[in-house]
Design a protein around this motif. Sequence first.
Motif: not given
Length: 254
Positions: A122-137
Amino acid sequence: MSKLVLKSAALLTAALILTPALAQTVKADTAASYDSTGQVTFTPNTDVTGPVDPSDPTLPYQPTDPNSPDGKPQPGTAGPLSIDYASSFDFGTHPVGTTGIVYAASQKGTDSSGAAATRDNYVQVTDKRGSFAGWSLSVTQGAQFATASGDQLVGAALTLGNGAIQGKATSLPADVSATSTTLTPGAASGTILGATAGHGVGTSLLNFGSADGMSNSDTSVALDLGTIVNASNQKAQAYTANLTWTLADTPANA
């Protein structure tokens, strides 16, 4: 003195006693008012997030890196948008001359109770920016599997199959994923895991096997030797390939 006079005197006394109290009540009801506020502020969280269990990401998991001398994987990246972990793959040891065979790898490790536990890679990503802006891996295989001296395993193909999002640890998990990705050496994949705006908040995993983290753990990450690979270009040595996982703060396309 008559009973009527006594009763009137008692009522008058009571009235005299109650009048100041009523006057004070009226004064309290008309007192001035003043407003104050309460406030709490959050900032992006830069703490490193450790690996979690692909079968239950509310629990910790200690994955084993089969290609590390001590079995310990490198730490996850720092920052509020981070790659916490990505599996390394060991396809085993086989005799020279093997062709047309697909070898698979699974993730070994230790669960929250300290017991040995096999899971999906697996690959694990965490978003704790607090912007709810989305991301791509995305992921890139740097070059073909090769020995330390540069001899390549010509024709071999690495596939990351049965991709399934495990987002139990968050109410807004990633919402974009690739079911199967066959890597081309030297070229980046498309978005293998991602979040549109408003998603991917907290910790999300892409399990290569199943959302439950265990169903297809021994078949989903595969190295296909193909028919080109044969004894004439196999040396009795280890062949390795480097994978680079790239996380961008660009929202994924749904």
